[in-house]
Enzyme design. Structure first.
Site, mmCIF file in Angstrom:
data_model
loop_
_atom_site.group_PDB
_atom_site.id
_atom_site.type_symbol
_atom_site.label_atom_id
_atom_site.label_comp_id
_atom_site.label_asym_id
_atom_site.label_seq_id
_atom_site.Cartn_x
_atom_site.Cartn_y
_atom_site.Cartn_z
ATOM 1 N N LYS A 130 -13.327 0.958 -2.970
ATOM 2 C CA LYS A 130 -13.061 1.372 -4.358
ATOM 3 C C LYS A 130 -14.303 0.998 -5.156
ATOM 4 O O LYS A 130 -14.414 -0.098 -5.700
ATOM 5 C CB LYS A 130 -11.821 0.642 -4.877
ATOM 6 C CG LYS A 130 -10.997 1.418 -5.890
ATOM 7 C CD LYS A 130 -11.746 1.842 -7.130
ATOM 8 C CE LYS A 130 -11.948 0.725 -8.129
ATOM 9 N NZ LYS A 130 -12.883 1.083 -9.224
ATOM 10 N N GLU B 233 -16.896 -12.558 -5.136
ATOM 11 C CA GLU B 233 -18.266 -12.798 -5.620
ATOM 12 C C GLU B 233 -18.290 -12.442 -7.090
ATOM 13 O O GLU B 233 -18.179 -11.262 -7.443
ATOM 14 C CB GLU B 233 -19.259 -11.915 -4.858
ATOM 15 C CG GLU B 233 -19.273 -12.104 -3.356
ATOM 16 C CD GLU B 233 -19.957 -13.386 -2.925
ATOM 17 O OE1 GLU B 233 -20.442 -14.135 -3.793
ATOM 18 O OE2 GLU B 233 -19.989 -13.646 -1.711
ATOM 19 N N CYS C 277 -26.218 -10.142 -11.246
ATOM 20 C CA CYS C 277 -25.458 -11.393 -11.357
ATOM 21 C C CYS C 277 -26.373 -12.603 -11.192
ATOM 22 O O CYS C 277 -26.039 -13.691 -11.620
ATOM 23 C CB CYS C 277 -24.351 -11.411 -10.313
ATOM 24 S SG CYS C 277 -24.973 -11.185 -8.646
ATOM 25 N N GLU D 226 -20.856 -15.093 -19.799
ATOM 26 C CA GLU D 226 -21.782 -14.155 -19.158
ATOM 27 C C GLU D 226 -21.959 -12.924 -20.060
ATOM 28 O O GLU D 226 -20.981 -12.287 -20.428
ATOM 29 C CB GLU D 226 -21.222 -13.720 -17.801
ATOM 30 C CG GLU D 226 -22.200 -12.844 -17.044
ATOM 31 C CD GLU D 226 -21.619 -12.290 -15.741
ATOM 32 O OE1 GLU D 226 -20.459 -11.851 -15.752
ATOM 33 O OE2 GLU D 226 -22.344 -12.291 -14.741
HETATM 34 P P1 NAD Z 1 -15.337 -5.641 -12.985
HETATM 35 O O1 NAD Z 1 -14.664 -6.885 -12.565
HETATM 36 O O2 NAD Z 1 -14.967 -5.033 -14.278
HETATM 37 O O3 NAD Z 1 -15.132 -4.494 -11.909
HETATM 38 C C1 NAD Z 1 -15.491 -4.661 -10.547
HETATM 39 C C2 NAD Z 1 -14.650 -3.728 -9.700
HETATM 40 O O4 NAD Z 1 -13.303 -4.157 -9.753
HETATM 41 C C3 NAD Z 1 -14.659 -2.284 -10.190
HETATM 42 O O5 NAD Z 1 -14.669 -1.427 -9.076
HETATM 43 C C4 NAD Z 1 -13.349 -2.188 -10.943
HETATM 44 O O6 NAD Z 1 -12.829 -0.878 -11.020
HETATM 45 C C5 NAD Z 1 -12.454 -3.065 -10.076
HETATM 46 N N1 NAD Z 1 -11.270 -3.593 -10.761
HETATM 47 C C6 NAD Z 1 -11.088 -3.831 -12.083
HETATM 48 N N2 NAD Z 1 -9.836 -4.292 -12.303
HETATM 49 C C7 NAD Z 1 -9.222 -4.369 -11.103
HETATM 50 C C8 NAD Z 1 -7.932 -4.774 -10.669
HETATM 51 N N3 NAD Z 1 -7.024 -5.201 -11.529
HETATM 52 N N4 NAD Z 1 -7.657 -4.730 -9.356
HETATM 53 C C9 NAD Z 1 -8.574 -4.323 -8.466
HETATM 54 N N5 NAD Z 1 -9.798 -3.905 -8.808
HETATM 55 C C10 NAD Z 1 -10.137 -3.934 -10.114
HETATM 56 O O7 NAD Z 1 -16.887 -5.961 -12.909
HETATM 57 P P2 NAD Z 1 -18.064 -5.003 -13.343
HETATM 58 O O8 NAD Z 1 -18.098 -4.986 -14.839
HETATM 59 O O9 NAD Z 1 -17.995 -3.737 -12.585
HETATM 60 O O10 NAD Z 1 -19.328 -5.806 -12.782
HETATM 61 C C11 NAD Z 1 -19.973 -6.794 -13.478
HETATM 62 C C12 NAD Z 1 -19.555 -8.157 -12.981
HETATM 63 O O11 NAD Z 1 -19.802 -8.273 -11.602
HETATM 64 C C13 NAD Z 1 -20.354 -9.261 -13.632
HETATM 65 O O12 NAD Z 1 -19.481 -10.313 -13.946
HETATM 66 C C14 NAD Z 1 -21.307 -9.689 -12.541
HETATM 67 O O13 NAD Z 1 -21.783 -11.002 -12.628
HETATM 68 C C15 NAD Z 1 -20.470 -9.496 -11.339
HETATM 69 N N6 NAD Z 1 -21.291 -9.414 -10.140
HETATM 70 C C16 NAD Z 1 -21.248 -10.451 -9.252
HETATM 71 C C17 NAD Z 1 -22.048 -10.406 -8.126
HETATM 72 C C18 NAD Z 1 -22.025 -11.516 -7.106
HETATM 73 O O14 NAD Z 1 -22.418 -11.261 -5.991
HETATM 74 N N7 NAD Z 1 -21.581 -12.708 -7.446
HETATM 75 C C19 NAD Z 1 -22.872 -9.299 -7.904
HETATM 76 C C20 NAD Z 1 -22.889 -8.281 -8.835
HETATM 77 C C21 NAD Z 1 -22.082 -8.333 -9.954
#
Ligand code: NAD
Length: 480
Positions: free
Chosen positions: A172, A247, A281, A383
């Site tokens: 997804k 992550e 991130c 963040e």
């Molecule tokens: P997000 O949490 O909004 O979304 C991530 C994914 O989760 C998307 O595909 C989204 O559709 C899905 N999602 C959202 N709600 C959900 C639910 N209730 N159930 C299942 N899936 C759901 O994050 P984002 O805005 O896409 O990405 C940015 C974030 O990701 C930042 O916090 C960043 O730090 C983090 N990030 C972490 C790493 C790492 O390796 N630690 C790497 C890249 C990004």
């Protein structure tokens, strides 16, 4: 253009017929639509993955490896097309997609396709009484959920090891950046990955994502995204006892001691602050500088930031493109406003560049440096995930450590010093999963990757991923 889900080896429309607009960040215009999949689409995808699992899990490892190497080769052959798609979809400069995102996605497949050939399991001889050995099996259907900042890079970092070890997958990808995951379906078809082994379902998190994480036939969840989302997912999957890797976000410190090579620290800090619009991130968003070199560092850092140009992502001379969405831009601008209200000084940036023509409504923001904030305020605790950094002076090592560790997150950190003892001492005391000393973003794919505290649980990378995507079983055979 309407994208389609990739299920059981075929491109299919969402069952409900509903789509989400997909905006091009640099222009603010809709340029494609992606399926707004629901639980019904996820059910079909999981069923396909479940059907494909027994045959894929028992396929010889060399054969699985060869198939994934074909995926890598075919992806590499289309590198320029994928880089263009990633840049248009996400807003990042095309040179970055061409040199980092897509090559790294290729490496993810190559790395795990070959690493799995060397996976070993342990055995222990119990003093001639019995032999214990560890037998590893793939887990089943893996639910792989990825964010929008490094769309293909992070998704393939999950798909590679999941498939190499014999699992099947339902992915997804982020609804904000579906394009390269969609194109990857074409590559998988061409590589003759057996039907159902890897499926893509597009849609929002609360609809498609939650249906996947809550699905009873998906025993493993690998999620990369925000900490708040992970809390929701964790609450959902904990009672189902799913294997999971989370992550999450970061608020990474970048600590510069007075004995550091300031020139190098400045040059790298500009990258670690603003690469990919600060939407990595691992970006260092809180810069701490020892008092005696603070003024000098700040002056040089501001001048280097001025040279960090913003504009057309397809222009190879531009350093920074557009932020991923209107909503995200507003969130980031909200933090800049908050910093102003709290009495912070906007040293540079804080506003949108004036771009003409088709870019005039793009989600651009100038790289922004803020000083004079209380380390405990929201701007320095939450963040922001954009091209916004704070700069704060510190007295000594003790204070630097307190500031660096004084957030709920613990993903990564950078330390700049020429004192080897201090480098080790400080690095070992930092509460995070990755520390860079006198560098940033260099990482061997074999090392553990992940954070502590609110930055996540679990580690992926190299053997850590091979272990995560397999279930160990101890078999004890008595000699007698
Ligand atoms: P997000 O949490 O909004 O979304 C991530 C994914 O989760 C998307 O595909 C989204 O559709 C899905 N999602 C959202 N709600 C959900 C639910 N209730 N159930 C299942 N899936 C759901 O994050 P984002 O805005 O896409 O990405 C940015 C974030 O990701 C930042 O916090 C960043 O730090 C983090 N990030 C972490 C790493 C790492 O390796 N630690 C790497 C890249 C990004």
């Amino acid at each position: 253009m309407d994208l389609a889900n990739f299920i059981d080896g075929k491109f299919v429309s969402p069952i409900s017929g509903a789509y989400l607009d997909n905006f091009e960040p640099a222009t603010g215009l809709v340029y494609s639509r992606c399926p707004a999949s629901t639980a019904a689409d996820v059910d079909v995808a999981v069923a396909a993955a479940k059907r494909a699992f027994p045959a894929w899990a028992s396929t010889r490892v060399e054969e699985r490896s060869r198939t994934l190497l074909r995926v890598a080769d075919l992806l590499e052959a289309r590198l320029e097309e994928f880089a263009r798609a990633e840049s248009q979809d996400q807003g990042k400069p095309i040179w970055l997609a061409r040199t980092v995102d897509i090559p790294r996605a290729v490496s993810n497949f190559r790395f795990f396709a070959t690493a799995v050939l060397h996976q070993a399991s342990e055995s222990f001889d119990m003093d001639g009484v019995a032999l214990n050995y560890t037998h590893r099996r793939p887990v089943g259907v893996a639910g792989l959920i990825s964010p929008w900042n490094l769309p293909l890079y992070l998704l393939t970092w999950k798909i590679g090891p999941a498939l190499a070890t014999g699992n099947t997958a339902v992915c997804k990808p982020s609804e904000l950046t579906p394009m390269t995951a969609y194109l990857l379906g074409e590559v998988m078809q061409e590589a003759q990955l057996p039907d159902g082994v890897c499926n893509m379902v597009f849609g929002t998190g609360p609809q498609a994502g939650a249906a996947l994480t809550g699905h009873r036939d998906v025993p493993l969840i690998s999620f990369t995204g925000g900490t708040t989302t992970a809390e929701i997912i964790n609450r959902q999957i904990a009672p189902m006892f799913k294997k999971s890797s989370l992550e999450l976000g970061g608020k990474n410190p970048n600590v510069i001691f007075s004995d550091a090579n300031i020139e190098k620290a400045v040059a790298t800090s500009v990258r670690s602050s603003f690469l990919n619009q600060g939407e990595i991130c691992l970006c260092g968003s809180r810069i701490f500088v020892q008092e005696s070199v603070y003024k000098d560092f700040l002056a040089r850092f501001i001048s280097a930031t001025r040279a960090w140009t913003v504009g057309d992502p397809s222009d190879d001379n531009v350093k920074m493109g557009a932020l991923v969405s209107r909503g995200h831009l507003d969130k980031v601008l909200g933090y800049v406003d908050l910093a102003r209200q709290l009495g912070g000084t906007i040293e540079i940036g804080g506003d949108q560049p004036r771009l003409n023509g088709k870019f005039k409504n793009g989600y651009f923001l100038n790289p922004t440096v803020i000083s004079g904030l209380d380390p405990l305020c929201d701007v320095m605790q939450e963040e922001i995930f954009g091209p916004v950094v704070t700069v704060t002076p510190f007295r000594d090592e003790t204070e630097a450590l307190e500031l660096a560790n004084g957030v709920k997150y613990g993903l990564a950190a950078s330390v700049w010093t020429s004192d080897v003892s201090r480098a080790h001492r400080f690095a070992q005391s930092l509460e995070c999963g990755i520390v860079w000393v006198n560098c940033w973003l260099k990482r061997d794919l074999r090392t553990p990757f992940g954070g502590v505290k609110a930055s996540g649980i679990g580690r992926e990378g190299g053997t850590y991923s091979l272990d995560f995507y397999t279930e160990p079983k101890n078999i004890c055979m008595a000699w007698e």
